[in-house]
Design an enzyme around this catalytic site. Structure first.
Site, PDB file in Angstrom:
ATOM      1  N   GLU A 170      10.903   0.746   2.906  1.00 19.66           N
ATOM      2  CA  GLU A 170      11.803   2.122   2.731  1.00 19.66           C
ATOM      3  C   GLU A 170      13.208   1.855   2.575  1.00 19.66           C
ATOM      4  O   GLU A 170      13.704   2.667   1.855  1.00 19.66           O
ATOM      5  CB  GLU A 170      11.467   2.892   4.366  1.00 19.66           C
ATOM      6  N   GLU A 202       0.668   0.226   7.525  1.00 15.93           N
ATOM      7  CA  GLU A 202       0.611   1.091   8.791  1.00 15.93           C
ATOM      8  C   GLU A 202      -0.656   1.326   9.013  1.00 15.93           C
ATOM      9  O   GLU A 202      -1.533   1.153   9.975  1.00 15.93           O
ATOM     10  CB  GLU A 202       1.633   2.224   8.865  1.00 15.93           C
TER      11      GLU A 202
END
Length: 256
Positions: free
Chosen positions: A110, A130
Site C-alpha cells: 500500500e 490478508e
C-alpha cells in the site's frame, strides 16, 4: 541505528526503511519517523521530489509489525499518514518515487502504491496476503489496488492472496520500470533527475490538480479552477520557462 533514514542529495529527499532483519516491518517508531519525513518534505522548498526505498535485498516491507501489538490509537496512520489507515490521510505535495525489491506486500504494498512512480527490482513480489491467512480489517490496500490494476487482476490478488512478480506488474501498468536489483538505486535517481528537470512548482500544481479530481467526472475536473495552478502563473519559474523558450535554452528553475 535509526529505523528510518532521511537525507537529501541536492533537491532529492531520500527516505529509507532500515529494519532489514525484520523484513522492514513498520513499527510505531518507524511510523512516527515517516510522519516527520513527509512533513519535512512538504515544508522544505528546496526539496523537489523524494525517493522511498528500503535496506536489504529480501524485502521492501511486509507491512505493519504486529508482533508487539502497538498503540493504534496513538498512531497518526500507518506509513506516517500517506496511507490514511488509522488516521488522517497526509497528501505529499512533492513527487514521490518508490524503489522496491523483494517482498512488497500488505501495508508495504500500500505504501508503494502511494507513490507517483514505482521502480521495481526484478526480485519484487507484490501481494495482499490478508485473506489467505484469514486476516482482514480496515485494509486500505484493497481500495488502492482495485484503482491501480485492472479490476479482475486486482480482485484475483485480493481473493487468493497470490503474489504478482515485477514483470507482470509492469505489464499491467502498476510499475513504471523493472530493473536488476543492483541497478535499483541508480534507476530511482535517474527518475528523480527526469522529474527535477521540469519546473518543481509546475509539477506540484499538476500533481495536486490530477489527484484532487481523480474520482470526479471529467466535466467536473475540466470546469475546476485549481489554486496551485493559479499561484504558479504568478511564479518566477513560470516567467523563467517563458524566457527560456524564447531564448532557446534550458530553463533554470528556482522553485520560487
Amino acid at each position: 541505528m535509526a529505523e528510518v533514514d532521511f537525507w537529501c542529495e541536492g533537491r532529492v529527499a531520500q527516505v529509507r526503511l532500515n529494519r532489514p532483519d525484520h523484513l522492514n516491518a513498520i513499527t510505531d517508531t518507524m511510523d512516527d519517523l515517516l510522519a516527520e519525513a513527509w512533513e519535512r518534505i512538504n515544508d522544505d522548498p528546496d526539496i523537489w521530489c523524494a525517493i522511498l526505498s528500503a535496506e536489504g535485498e529480501r524485502s521492501f516491507s511486509i507491512g505493519a509489525d504486529v508482533s508487539g501489538g502497538g498503540d493504534r490509537q496513538r498512531r497518526m496512520a500507518f506509513g506516517g499518514g500517506l496511507t490514511g489507515i488509522g488516521g488522517p490521510l497526509v497528501t505529499l505535495k512533492k513527487p514521490l518515487i518508490a524503489a522496491v525489491q523483494g517482498f512488497c506486500v500488505g501495508g508495504g504494498f500500500e505504501m508503494a502504491m502511494c507513490a507517483d512512480i514505482i521502480i521495481a527490482a526484478d526480485t519484487t513480489e507484490f501481494g495482499l496476503p490478508e485473506t489467505k491467512v484469514g486476516i482482514i480489517g480496515e485494509c486500505g490496500v484493497v481500495h488502492r489496488i482495485v484503482r491501480q490494476l485492472p479490476h479482475h487482476i486486482a480482485m484475483a490478488m485480493i481473493l487468493t492472496g497470490e503474489r504478482m512478480r515485477a514483470e507482470a506488474a509492469e505489464r499491467f501498468g502498476l510499475v513504471n520500470e523493472v530493473v536488476p536489483l543492483s541497478d535499483l538505486p541508480v534507476a530511482a535517481i535517474r527518475w528523480a533527475a527526469k522529474i527535477n528537470a521540469a519546473s518543481p512548482l509546475a509539477n506540484q500544481a499538476a500533481k495536486a490538480a490530477a489527484l484532487s479530481r481523480l474520482d470526479y467526472p471529467l466535466e467536473v475536473a475540466l470546469d475546476t479552477q485549481f489554486e496551485g495552478i493559479e499561484r504558479y502563473a504568478l511564479s518566477t519559474d513560470k516567467r523563467e520557462g517563458e524566457m527560456a523558450m524564447k531564448e532557446k535554452r534550458k530553463p533554470v528553475w528556482t522553485g520560487r
